[in-house]
Design a protein around this motif. Structure first.
Motif: not given
Length: 656
Positions: A449-475
């Protein structure tokens, strides 16, 4: 009928006395015992069972398709008769019969399961044998072609050698002719010189006679004439000496024209010889190369044959995923929806998620992880924690609300602390920890699941939240641009408008990337798609947060472009993975690769790469830049976590 203990009642009569075998008494007893044994008849019940068994076996054997299973049926019935008649031993005999029946059933199931595998092995064996025969035929044809080519080359070499020998003989013949011509010209030259001398002598005599006969000569002074004659003879002597000197010095010299002609001929022959030698060397090298290629081909064939045998030995049949339709909740329709467009590895993940979901719903409590430093801050608790057992839709709604609140937050705190505070505000302090464990276990399980996998990656520090925020801004920006183009607010735009919006939003994307986005949106390059597009449907999502292919393609292209950008930085540095990269080198590589990069963004990238705050970064040109160094692979891993992308083209356009 009654059961007879035959032949046990005769056992007392069969016990022999301790007698010598050769004695008369022993012989008498033996003969009497044989007579008694012959006279004893079998019990009636035993004879009935034997007759019944013989009759049933005869009926089974008379059948055309008598299987081994049918031959066991009469024995099974006889054994059941024994069990029914021997009441005392019925439990023991029944357990024996049941044990054998269970073992036979197990063996039948095992044989039935192995029969498809046997057929598969036979099919694979036949296929592999056909491929091996085809490869052998192809190799045999190739070997024959190589042999023909080899014979052709050998004939060519022999022909060249013959031409070389003929040319050598021709050169030898020409040298011989040259020597003969030289001797002929030498003799002609000597004869010519003698003739010239005779002609000069005759001319002198004629002049003397003409002078003697001319009337004006007698008026000349005899002394003057004598002196002139003397001087003339001296000149003649000197000329004769010079002529002899010239003969001595240049008597063996070849004429220049002949020398140049022979030199040209020799040069042509030498060039032909060099050409033949080069051709011979080239042919020899090609022959050696063909031999080496043939040897490599043989090695590859042996290797492929060994791999084929290994595959035949270890190959297993591919799983039949349709068997999961009856197990997964929702039946075949939901399983088809879950497995659409997924490979075997992804199907295994989906199946594990379904199994894990069942186990997760069957668990009432979680065990607290304690207060260790390795435990995330929002999970630090000791003791049992209640499992709230929410649906997947409820978890996704909570995560979406968390993202909305996080984006609207003014003072940014650590994401894990924010997440726990958000749960406290939403569910209260008493249930916050239970919801934290419940949501964490769910997002850790449902990776597809995209929402869960992105949130888990940000929550565990595997990716930065700026990636998800920038993606939402682009959409959001894409939807806004398409809405602005839709002047009638009908929810429909043309394909040309769709392409223009994509090019304006992503000015750095290549044409093929734009076409991929258009195809994900519903446009087809073969011209079968409609001229208009319902753009609002591109940004819809289902109840489990699954986006449309267009939004997923935007995210996939962003990840691909980020990887390409990091690889370009690595190539710009021109260093190995474990080499140390200084701060100044990274700054130079970023500027060279992306000239449009502004100073603030560059400092953000550098601070992330070297794990320094922007206030700790030295100024550009400072000597301290050379002292700060980190391995290249570590820098690339750190930059891969954050939102890093190209700002402008690689090379700036010249000003018009």
């Amino acid at each position: 009928g009654q059961l007879s203990p035959w032949p046990t009642y005769t056992s007392g009569q069969t016990i022999l006395q301790n007698r010598k075998p050769c004695s008369d008494d022993h012989r008498k007893r033996s003969s009497s015992w044989r007579q008694q044994s012959i006279g004893i008849a079998k019990p009636r019940y035993l004879e009935q069972l034997e007759n019944y068994l013989r009759k049933e076996l005869l009926l089974v054997e008379l059948g055309k398709d008598s299987a081994q299973e049918l031959r066991l049926q009469p024995y099974r019935e006889i054994f059941e008769f024994f069990i029914e008649d021997f009441k005392t031993y019925k439990p023991l005999l029944s357990s024996i019969k049941n044990a054998y029946e269970v073992m036979l059933a197990h063996q039948r199931e095992k044989i039935r399961a192995l029969e498809p595998l046997k057929a598969k092995l036979i099919t694979v064996n036949e296929d592999c044998n056909e491929r091996i025969l085809a490869m052998r035929a192809e190799e045999k044809h190739e070997i024959s072609m190589l042999k023909k080519e080899k014979m052709k080359l050998l004939k060519l070499i022999d022909k060249k050698n013959e031409e070389k020998i003929s040319l050598q003989s021709e050169v030898k013949k020409l040298r011989k002719n040259l020597a003969e011509e030289y001797l002929h010209y030498l003799s002609e030259r000597d004869a010519r010189k003698i003739l010239i001398t005779d002609l000069n002598e005759l001319r002198y005599q004629r002049e003397d006679m003409s002078l003697a006969q001319s009337p004006g000569v007698w008026g000349e002074d005899p002394v003057k004439l004598t002196l002139a004659l003397k001087m003339t003879r001296q000149d003649l002597t000197r000329t004769q000496m010079e002529l002899n000197t010239m003969k001595a010095n240049f008597g063996d010299v070849v004429p220049r024209r002949d020398f140049e002609m022979q030199e040209k001929t020799n040069r042509d022959l030498q060039e032909q010889l060099d050409t033949l030698r080069a051709d011979y060397e080239e042919v020899r090298k090609e022959h050696d190369l063909l031999l080496q290629l043939h040897m490599n081909t043989l090695k590859e064939r042996d290797q492929y044959f060994a791999e084929l045998q290994e595959i035949q030995r270890t190959s297993t049949p591919r799983p039949d995923w349709t068997k999961c339709e009856e197990v997964v909740a929702g039946g075949a329709e939901r399983w088809l929806l879950l497995t659409e467009g997924k490979n075997s590895d992804q199907l295994v993940d989906v199946l594990l998620e379904e199994i894990g979901e069942g186990l997760l719903r069957g668990k009432d409590f979680f065990s607290g992880l304690g207060y260790g430093e390795s435990v995330p801050s929002f999970l630090r608790f000791d003791g049992p924690v209640e499992n709230k057992k929410p649906t997947r839709k409820q978890v996704i709604e909570v995560l979406k609300d968390a993202w909305k609140e996080r984006i609207a937050e003014e003072e940014k705190e650590k994401f894990q602390d924010f997440f726990f505070n958000f749960l406290e505000r939403r569910f209260g302090t008493s249930d916050a920890m239970a919801w934290a464990y419940t949501i964490f276990e769910n997002i850790k399980l449902f990776r597809s699941n995209e929402v869960m996998s992105h949130f888990y990656a940000v929550l565990m520090g595997k990716t930065n939240e700026s990636m998800h925020v920038k993606h939402l801004e682009t959409v959001t920006q894409l939807l806004k641009e398409m809405t602005n183009v839709d002047s009638q607010n009908e929810g429909i735009i043309t394909i040309e408008q769709f392409s223009t919006v994509l090019k304006n939003t992503f000015p750095l994307k290549k044409e093929e990337k734009i076409q991929e986005l258009m195809e994900a949106g519903g446009w087809h390059s073969d011209g079968t798609s409609a001229d208009v597009l319902s753009y609002r449907s591109l940004f819809m999502e289902d109840e489990e947060g699954r986006r449309e292919p267009f939004v997923r393609k935007v995210w996939e292209q962003y990840l691909e472009e980020k990887d390409e950008y990091l690889q370009e930085i690595k190539q710009e540095l021109g260093m190995e993975t474990y080499d140390l990269v200084t701060l100044s080198k990274l700054r130079g590589a970023l500027m060279s690769n992306d000239p449009s990069l502004d100073k603030q963004t560059m400092n953000t990238y550098i601070s992330q790469a070297f794990q320094l705050s922007e206030s700790e970064l030295p100024e550009e040109g400072n000597e301290k830049e050379e002292t700060i160094a980190v391995q290249l692979q570590l820098i690339l891993d750190r930059l891969h976590v954050v939102d890093i992308r190209r700002i402008g083209p690689r090379e700036q356009e010249p000003a018009s």
